[in-house]
Design an enzyme around this catalytic site. Structure first.
Site, PDB file in Angstrom:
ATOM      1  N   GLU A   1      14.238  -6.080   0.856  1.00  0.00           N
ATOM      2  CA  GLU A   1      13.484  -7.259   0.431  1.00  0.00           C
ATOM      3  C   GLU A   1      12.462  -6.766  -0.594  1.00  0.00           C
ATOM      4  OE1 GLU A   1      11.099  -8.866   3.602  1.00  0.00           O
ATOM      5  OE2 GLU A   1      11.277 -10.881   2.818  1.00  0.00           O
TER       6      GLU A   1
ATOM      7  N   GLU B   1       9.405 -15.038  12.653  1.00  0.00           N
ATOM      8  CA  GLU B   1       9.798 -15.392  11.282  1.00  0.00           C
ATOM      9  C   GLU B   1       9.683 -14.106  10.492  1.00  0.00           C
ATOM     10  OE1 GLU B   1      10.932 -18.181  10.330  1.00  0.00           O
ATOM     11  OE2 GLU B   1      10.254 -19.590  11.852  1.00  0.00           O
TER      12      GLU B   1
ATOM     13  N   CYS C   1       8.984 -14.717   1.978  1.00  0.00           N
ATOM     14  CA  CYS C   1      10.141 -14.257   2.764  1.00  0.00           C
ATOM     15  C   CYS C   1      11.420 -14.984   2.354  1.00  0.00           C
ATOM     16  CB  CYS C   1       9.868 -14.412   4.249  1.00  0.00           C
ATOM     17  SG  CYS C   1       9.289 -16.039   4.671  1.00  0.00           S
TER      18      CYS C   1
ATOM     19  N   LYS D   1      -4.376 -13.575  15.113  1.00  0.00           N
ATOM     20  CA  LYS D   1      -4.772 -12.315  14.451  1.00  0.00           C
ATOM     21  C   LYS D   1      -4.234 -12.402  13.026  1.00  0.00           C
ATOM     22  CE  LYS D   1      -3.482  -8.732  13.224  1.00  0.00           C
ATOM     23  NZ  LYS D   1      -3.570  -8.418  11.764  1.00  0.00           N
TER      24      LYS D   1
HETATM   25  P1  NAD Z   1       3.538  -6.593   8.308  1.00  0.00           P
HETATM   26  O1  NAD Z   1       4.657  -7.107   9.094  1.00  0.00           O
HETATM   27  O2  NAD Z   1       3.149  -5.174   8.506  1.00  0.00           O
HETATM   28  O3  NAD Z   1       2.225  -7.465   8.555  1.00  0.00           O
HETATM   29  C1  NAD Z   1       2.269  -8.809   9.008  1.00  0.00           C
HETATM   30  C2  NAD Z   1       1.242  -8.992  10.106  1.00  0.00           C
HETATM   31  O4  NAD Z   1       1.555  -8.103  11.177  1.00  0.00           O
HETATM   32  C3  NAD Z   1      -0.193  -8.654   9.685  1.00  0.00           C
HETATM   33  O5  NAD Z   1      -1.080  -9.533  10.351  1.00  0.00           O
HETATM   34  C4  NAD Z   1      -0.381  -7.256  10.217  1.00  0.00           C
HETATM   35  O6  NAD Z   1      -1.723  -6.919  10.490  1.00  0.00           O
HETATM   36  C5  NAD Z   1       0.407  -7.338  11.514  1.00  0.00           C
HETATM   37  N1  NAD Z   1       0.828  -6.045  12.033  1.00  0.00           N
HETATM   38  C6  NAD Z   1       1.195  -4.936  11.360  1.00  0.00           C
HETATM   39  N2  NAD Z   1       1.483  -3.936  12.212  1.00  0.00           N
HETATM   40  C7  NAD Z   1       1.304  -4.417  13.461  1.00  0.00           C
HETATM   41  C8  NAD Z   1       1.418  -3.876  14.767  1.00  0.00           C
HETATM   42  N3  NAD Z   1       1.783  -2.617  14.973  1.00  0.00           N
HETATM   43  N4  NAD Z   1       1.112  -4.665  15.822  1.00  0.00           N
HETATM   44  C9  NAD Z   1       0.728  -5.935  15.646  1.00  0.00           C
HETATM   45  N5  NAD Z   1       0.592  -6.511  14.433  1.00  0.00           N
HETATM   46  C10 NAD Z   1       0.885  -5.768  13.349  1.00  0.00           C
HETATM   47  O7  NAD Z   1       3.844  -6.851   6.781  1.00  0.00           O
HETATM   48  P2  NAD Z   1       3.147  -6.139   5.535  1.00  0.00           P
HETATM   49  O8  NAD Z   1       2.922  -4.681   5.698  1.00  0.00           O
HETATM   50  O9  NAD Z   1       1.968  -6.918   5.264  1.00  0.00           O
HETATM   51  O10 NAD Z   1       4.308  -6.274   4.460  1.00  0.00           O
HETATM   52  C11 NAD Z   1       5.417  -5.378   4.525  1.00  0.00           C
HETATM   53  C12 NAD Z   1       6.697  -6.093   4.274  1.00  0.00           C
HETATM   54  O11 NAD Z   1       6.869  -7.104   5.257  1.00  0.00           O
HETATM   55  C13 NAD Z   1       6.789  -6.839   2.967  1.00  0.00           C
HETATM   56  O12 NAD Z   1       7.183  -6.016   1.921  1.00  0.00           O
HETATM   57  C14 NAD Z   1       7.809  -7.876   3.284  1.00  0.00           C
HETATM   58  O13 NAD Z   1       9.086  -7.336   3.136  1.00  0.00           O
HETATM   59  C15 NAD Z   1       7.559  -8.183   4.733  1.00  0.00           C
HETATM   60  N6  NAD Z   1       6.746  -9.393   4.931  1.00  0.00           N
HETATM   61  C16 NAD Z   1       7.381 -10.517   5.273  1.00  0.00           C
HETATM   62  C17 NAD Z   1       6.652 -11.681   5.452  1.00  0.00           C
HETATM   63  C18 NAD Z   1       7.307 -12.959   5.805  1.00  0.00           C
HETATM   64  O14 NAD Z   1       6.802 -14.009   5.449  1.00  0.00           O
HETATM   65  N7  NAD Z   1       8.402 -12.939   6.540  1.00  0.00           N
HETATM   66  C19 NAD Z   1       5.290 -11.687   5.289  1.00  0.00           C
HETATM   67  C20 NAD Z   1       4.640 -10.493   4.966  1.00  0.00           C
HETATM   68  C21 NAD Z   1       5.398  -9.353   4.787  1.00  0.00           C
END
Ligand code: NAD
Length: 509
Positions: free
Chosen positions: A412, A280, A314, A202
């Site tokens: 972050e 991660e 990250c 996904k």
């Molecule tokens: P997020 O964690 O919300 O999204 C990452 C993935 O998780 C996406 O595919 C999203 O659709 C999915 N997701 C979101 N809510 C979900 C749920 N309830 N159930 C299942 N899947 C779900 O991250 P974001 O909103 O895109 O970014 C927010 C913050 O997250 C950023 O500011 C950063 O701090 C962090 N982030 C970290 C990484 C990393 O590489 N570790 C990557 C993206 C974002």
């Protein structure tokens, strides 16, 4: 791959991709507007779609299916059926297919990079770099597939032999982020397929096209139907899709990269079925410059560790700690590098190395972190505002006189913002660095060998860059401690999450 054949068959899609072709996209077929389930390119059962926009200009690129939990269940079923056969293929067969997938990705690097720049805003040169990095996981795990060995161990009884087999765990769900829309997929799927697992991916709703294009090449490489599946979903549909991906009895494990808060949620969901989980999550990397460090190399390292992907990584350097003896000099050099080296703009434009922030909510978050930190007493050296280009662009920013309780140190940032704090002693730097519930990466610069070992031992993170700002590599074990995650990706350890050890005891010998 006949260019004309593909253009005719996908004429509608080709129209949608006029803009991308203007940027050099050769194969319109790469702009898939369907999910991929059981070897078929499919719409959502509901028929719903959602639009994906280019963060550099706000224009709609195209739409993808807005799939829900029923579509996700179909993908899980397909992966489960495919697993029964895929698990019995030889490691060599899997290695050959992975290698083919790798070669196709290399061959189509430019198209994959164009798609990535369009949907993620990443400068084209960085997108190309990510495809190289992403494909390298397929090459690496093609090699590793043939070295997933079991063990014969010394038995305590002469009448028994004891053997450990390593077996694939089964169907693995993968939820991936927008910041590395190709590599976060190949780092997981490469390892899973090498081990004999099948998967349902996904991708992030901001960047589904990179995922679909990567899987297009998996299909062309001959990876059998159902082994890799992609379910696209909008943010509103994502929680329901995420839930089924974590709780279906047919799913053996979940691998997630993204925010800590979503990671916690998925961990909880996986607990009911005691699923294997790899996480991660976010980091809050300290970047420490000690007296006596090579300042030129420290500034170079910080520019890479901070401004790659406009700070949206990250392992991005988040808390910059500089010892008092070199503080003024370091800050001068940093200011010069930021003002002279960074060019903000559309990732397709020549010379640009700072793209936009991915979306409005992330931009609001970055703006709020800077505003609140300044209100709490941080000194704004440069930047601090939305960029004059407008849209989702933000000025490269330097904050000093930062304290530990300010948002730019506690959170972050995930944006092009450097927050700098002066320190006096090594002990003080270590205390500040370790004062975080995150523990993904850390960086430090020192020329003192005993200090190098002392500090490396005491930093509470999964990864450390010493006199180095760029640590990601296929061969490196990527992962964190504390709330930054569980498990390691890449390296030979990247396979571990996808295998179970089966212990066999043969008696009566
Ligand atoms: P997020 O964690 O919300 O999204 C990452 C993935 O998780 C996406 O595919 C999203 O659709 C999915 N997701 C979101 N809510 C979900 C749920 N309830 N159930 C299942 N899947 C779900 O991250 P974001 O909103 O895109 O970014 C927010 C913050 O997250 C950023 O500011 C950063 O701090 C962090 N982030 C970290 C990484 C990393 O590489 N570790 C990557 C993206 C974002």
């Amino acid at each position: 791959f006949s260019r004309f054949g593909i253009l005719l068959r996908h004429q509608k899609r080709a129209n949608m991709s006029e803009m991308l072709k203007g940027h050099g996209l050769r194969y319109a077929s790469f702009l898939h507007q369907k999910g991929y389930i059981g070897g078929q390119w499919v719409s959502a059962a509901s028929g719903k779609t959602f639009e994906v926009t280019n963060p550099s200009n706000g224009k709609v690129i195209a739409s993808v299916p807005d799939m829900d939990e029923h579509d996700a269940q179909m993908a899980i079923d397909a992966a489960y059926d495919a697993f029964q056969t895929w698990r019995r293929t030889t490691a060599k067969e899997r290695a050959i297919l992975l290698r083919k997938w790798y070669s196709l990705m290399e061959e189509h690097k430019e198209d994959l990079a164009i798609l990535m720049t369009a949907e993620a805003g990443k400068p084209l040169v960085e997108s190309r770099g990510e495809i190289t990095y992403g494909s390298s996981f397929l090459e690496w795990f093609a090699e590793e597939a043939r070295r997933i060995h079991g063990e014969v161990v010394q038995s305590p009884a002469p009448s028994k032999e004891m053997i450990f087999l390593r077996e694939p765990i089964g169907v693995v769900s993968m939820i991936t982020p927008w910041n590395f829309p190709n590599a976060m997929i190949t780092r997981k799927a490469g390892a899973a397929l090498a081990a004999g697992c099948t998967c349902v991916i996904k991708p992030a709703e901001d960047t589904p096209f990179s995922a679909l294009a990567a899987v297009d090449l998996a299909e062309k490489a001959g990876i059998p139907p159902g082994v890799v599946n992609v379910v696209t979903a909008s943010r509103p549909n994502t929680p329901a899709v995420g839930e089924i991906l974590c709780t279906s009895p047919k799913v053996a494990g979940m691998s997630f990269t993204g925010s800590t808060v979503v990671g916690q949620l998925l961990y909880k969901l996986c607990s009911t079925g005691i699923k294997r989980i790899g996480l991660e999550l976010g980091g809050n990397a300290p970047f420490i410059v000690f007296n006596g460090a090579n300042l030129k190399s420290a500034v170079e390292g910080l520019m890479v560790a901070k401004f790659r992907n406009a700070g949206q990584a990250c392992i991005s350097a988040n808390r910059i700690l500089v010892q008092s003896g070199v503080y003024d000099q370091f800050l001068e050099q940093l200011k010069e590098a930021v003002s002279k080296q960074l060019v903000v703009g559309d990732g397709f434009d020549k010379g640009v190395n700072q793209g936009p922030i991915i979306n409005q909510s992330q931009l609001n978050k970055v703006s709020a972190i800077v505003k609140d930190s300044v209100a709490a007493g941080a000194h704004l050296v440069t930047g601090g505002n939305p960029h004059k280009l407008g849209g989702l662009f933000y000025e490269p920013t330097i904050l000093t006189e930062v304290t530990e309780d300010m948002p730019c140190f506690k959170e972050e940032i995930f944006g092009p913002v450097v927050a700098v704090r002066k320190f006096e002693t090594e002990e003080e730097a270590l205390q500040i660095a370790n004062n975080s519930d995150r523990g993904l990466a850390a960086y430090f610069y020192s020329q003192d060998v005993s200090q190098v070992w002392r500090v490396a031992r005491r930093l509470e993170t999964g990864m450390i860059g010493i006199n180095e700002g760029l640590i990601s590599a296929t061969e490196g074990a990527f992962g964190g401690v504390k709330q930054s995650g569980i498990g390691r990706e890449g390296s030979r350890h990247g396979i571990d999450d996808y295998t179970n050890i089966k212990y066999i005891c043969i008696g009566g010998i």
